[in-house]
Design an enzyme around this catalytic site. Structure first.
Site, short mmCIF file in Angstrom:
data_model
loop_
_atom_site.label_atom_id
_atom_site.label_comp_id
_atom_site.label_asym_id
_atom_site.label_seq_id
_atom_site.Cartn_x
_atom_site.Cartn_y
_atom_site.Cartn_z
N GLY A 51 -0.66 -4.53 4.66
CA GLY A 51 -1.75 -5.40 5.09
C GLY A 51 -1.80 -5.43 6.61
CB THR A 62 -4.26 0.44 -0.21
OG1 THR A 62 -3.81 -0.80 -0.75
CG2 THR A 62 -5.63 0.23 0.39
CB THR A 67 -0.85 -0.08 1.28
OG1 THR A 67 -1.67 -1.21 1.16
CG2 THR A 67 -1.70 1.12 1.55
CD GLU A 79 -8.66 -2.15 -0.14
OE1 GLU A 79 -7.88 -2.67 0.66
OE2 GLU A 79 -8.27 -1.44 -1.09
N1 GLU Z 1 -6.01 -3.85 2.17
C1 GLU Z 1 -5.16 -3.67 3.29
C2 GLU Z 1 -5.90 -3.01 4.42
O1 GLU Z 1 -6.79 -2.30 4.20
C3 GLU Z 1 -3.97 -2.86 2.98
C4 GLU Z 1 -3.24 -3.49 1.87
C5 GLU Z 1 -1.80 -3.41 1.95
O2 GLU Z 1 -1.21 -2.81 2.81
O3 GLU Z 1 -1.26 -3.99 1.05
O4 GLU Z 1 -5.58 -3.17 5.53
#
Ligand code: GLU
Length: 607
Positions: A498, A428, A410, A449
């Site tokens: 993530g 992200t 992200t 997402e």
């Molecule tokens: N989708 C993740 C989240 O919202 C972030 C994705 C990422 O950091 O790659 O926590």
């Protein structure tokens, strides 16, 4: 080739960078260069990429405030870091407003369409959850993007310039192009099957033979320049309720599949009406007091603020600063383990689920979790606690199943201005290249997402707060954080990664607050991430350290080396950014020296 930079090298880079910044002149703008640390006055920006940070500095120099600059940085990242950012995604912005001494937040998380149900990712033929990758490169994974709504809301409510003028630097970069870096190519390589699967993505991001672009070549994106121009002219309604929204919904319903792809690509369920109905929501920040500092973060649908907050509350009962480092890190790992058990059990979109926010952040609840930390590592998965009063200390922790699958790439950007406003913004498109689907003729990728929802509960009778539903937003881990001391901003930080975002932010907070590391070193230090799993993921430099060996022999912690089979980007946990607000209106902006090719820190007037 895997590149590994030992901490000594990282530290040397930081030290060189902070003494070699060019001298400012009152009239001529300083010559800015890509560097991980910058110190000076007039305002500061740190992001994952140089052109984007420079866009923010341009806006600050032109009289914009931190909010205007943050939008300029984010829009430019949509051009130069298209696999992790852009109008097809979403994110969370935490803002300190100097004028009113308030912390406010904007929830720009993607939303599940009206036709979305808890069965979104259940294969109707088998009744089983879809394999993750199959769900990802499909229209089903795409949520209504919240990015542009966040930018527009931020500028309208808190900016001093117009939304259209804040998009101008990004338009310039999209039109004139930028140089492809090794990191860009690594990202293309990692997302190659997905990019190859869609005609629009092949055309925009790959060679005619469907291969990654060459390092050093220039990528222009006239489609995105034109998209931004239209948004600048017509405002966000060009997307929400306008022709761009219609294009997005159409692309989701009929993804432009390349006929030669071996992948199974499913259509999605988004309509133009879903896009028109989207709103970026103002939300109260989370808040905990940690060692006399006020730590503000993001509330649900992100789990970031509540989980870092709970872990800090647990840790506030230990004396980390005076303990030996091994013991302090053991306590960090265990606090994180316990907080993650609670995160997984209780946090989802609070507009749909009764999330016990007060309980999760209550010192009384933290006490019931802290007393579970003894002399050896707990066995994961540990059970969640009961974040409802009255709090009963030390119920034995029973194992539970873990769920979830989140991306690792992200971006996080931070801006501070000369008036004292601060922005911490994580955004992200989820996995690298998101769903892999580029909106034809529009120049940007759509997110995946919706795969941040759990596909199914751990058992048929488990209540899962993170199942898909119409209009619901999936649980995130994004943790944009602003820390105040005596009521004014002290520093700000955030990270991609993530679910490792939470542990990265937590570890940086401890490095800086408890272990006294300057912010650049706190960011550069090797990371370990315990998320209620049997072993703790550790970056190579942490994995091979004497500390890791001691944590194993003395406390029974087990580590798994975070390795990239081919790509170094898989062995990094979170390329974070931060700004330390120094006395006398000065700033120390800090980006990654090494991870993901290094980020870019700039100040308006370098020392
Ligand atoms: N989708 C993740 C989240 O919202 C972030 C994705 C990422 O950091 O790659 O926590």
């Amino acid at each position: 080739m895997r590149s590994r930079a030992p901490l000594a090298v990282i530290t040397a880079i930081i030290l060189c960078a902070s003494v070699s910044t060019p001298q400012a002149s009152a009239h001529r703008p300083p010559r800015y260069a890509k560097q991980p640390v910058a110190v000076g006055s007039g305002g500061a920006v740190a992001s994952a990429e140089f052109n984007a940070s420079k866009a923010g500095i341009e806006v600050l120099r032109a009289g914009g405030n931190a909010i205007d600059a943050a939008v300029a940085v984010a829009a430019t990242l949509g051009v130069t870091e298209p696999f992790v950012a852009g109008p097809g995604g979403g994110g969370f912005m935490v803002i300190y407003l100097a004028g009113s001494h308030r912390v406010v937040t904007i929830d720009g998380r993607e939303m599940c369409p009206a036709a979305c149900t808890s069965q979104l990712f259940i294969d109707p033929n088998t009744g089983m959850p879809l394999p993750f990758e199959e769900a990802r490169h499909s229209g089903l994974s795409v949520g209504v993007p919240g990015m542009v709504a966040t930018w527009a809301r931020a500028v309208q409510a808190y900016g001093v310039r117009s939304f259209g003028s804040d998009l101008q630097p990004a338009i310039g970069v999209a039109k004139h192009g930028f140089t492809i870096t090794p990191n860009f190519v690594q990202q293309e390589q990692a997302a190659l099957p997905d990019l190859q699967a869609f005609t629009s993505s092949r055309e925009l991001f790959l060679t005619p033979a469907g291969q990654p672009l060459a390092v050093g070549s220039t990528l222009r994106n006239p489609d995105l320049a034109s998209t931004y121009r239209q948004l600048a002219k017509h405002g966000p309604t060009y997307l929400y309720g306008g022709p761009l929204g219609t294009d997005i919904a159409h692309t989701v319903e009929q993804p432009p599949v390349w006929p030669g792809t071996p992948l199974t690509v499913r259509p999605g369920i988004m309509t133009a009406r879903d896009v028109a109905n989207y709103v970026a929501k103002d939300r109260a920040p989370t808040h905990v007091n940690y060692r006399g500092l006020d730590v503000y973060g993001m509330a649900p649908p992100s789990s970031g603020g509540l989980t870092t907050g709970e872990a800090l509350n647990i840790l506030s009962g230990f004396r980390l600063p005076t303990e030996n480092r091994t013991k302090a890190l053991f306590q960090y790992l265990e606090a994180s383990r316990l907080a993650f058990a609670d995160r997984n059990a209780y946090i989802g979109d609070a507009d749909f689920e009764p999330v016990p926010q007060q309980g999760l952040l209550s010192p009384g609840f933290a006490k019931t979790r802290r007393c579970l930390i003894g002399d050896t590592a707990l066995t994961s998965p540990v059970a969640p606690g009961t974040p409802y009063p009255p709090y009963h200390a030390c119920r034995p922790a029973a194992p539970v199943a873990n769920a979830g699958h989140e991306g690792t790439e992200t971006n996080h950007l931070v801006v501070a201005d000369k008036w004292g406003n601060v922005v911490s913004y994580t955004n992200t498109i989820e996995q690298l290249a998101g769903s892999g689907i580029t909106v034809p003729g529009r120049g940007f990728l759509l997110n995946n997402e919706m795969t941040d929802f759990d596909f199914a509960p751990a058992t048929p009778t488990t209540h899962d707060p993170n199942l898909p539903a119409a209009g619901k937003r999936p649980r995130s881990s994004m943790s944009p954080t602003i820390v105040l001391k005596h009521g004014v901003p002290d520093f700000t930080v955030g990270s991609p990664g993530g679910s490792t975002i939470i542990t990265t932010v937590l570890q940086i907070l401890l490095n800086h607050i408890d272990f006294g590391m300057p912010l650049p070193q706190a960011i550069a230090a090797p990371r370990a991430s315990q998320r209620n799993t049997a072993t703790t993921a550790a970056e190579p430099d942490f994995f091979t350290s004497a500390l890791a060996a001691q944590l194993t022999s003395r406390y029974g912690e087990h580590f798994t080396e975070q390795t990239g089979s081919v790509l170094p980007l898989n062995s990094w946990i979170g390329n974070a950014t931060g700004i330390d607000l120094l006395p006398g209106g000065r700033f120390q902006a800090a980006a990654e020296p090494v991870r993901s090719g290094g980020g870019s820190a700039l100040v308006v007037n370098p020392d």
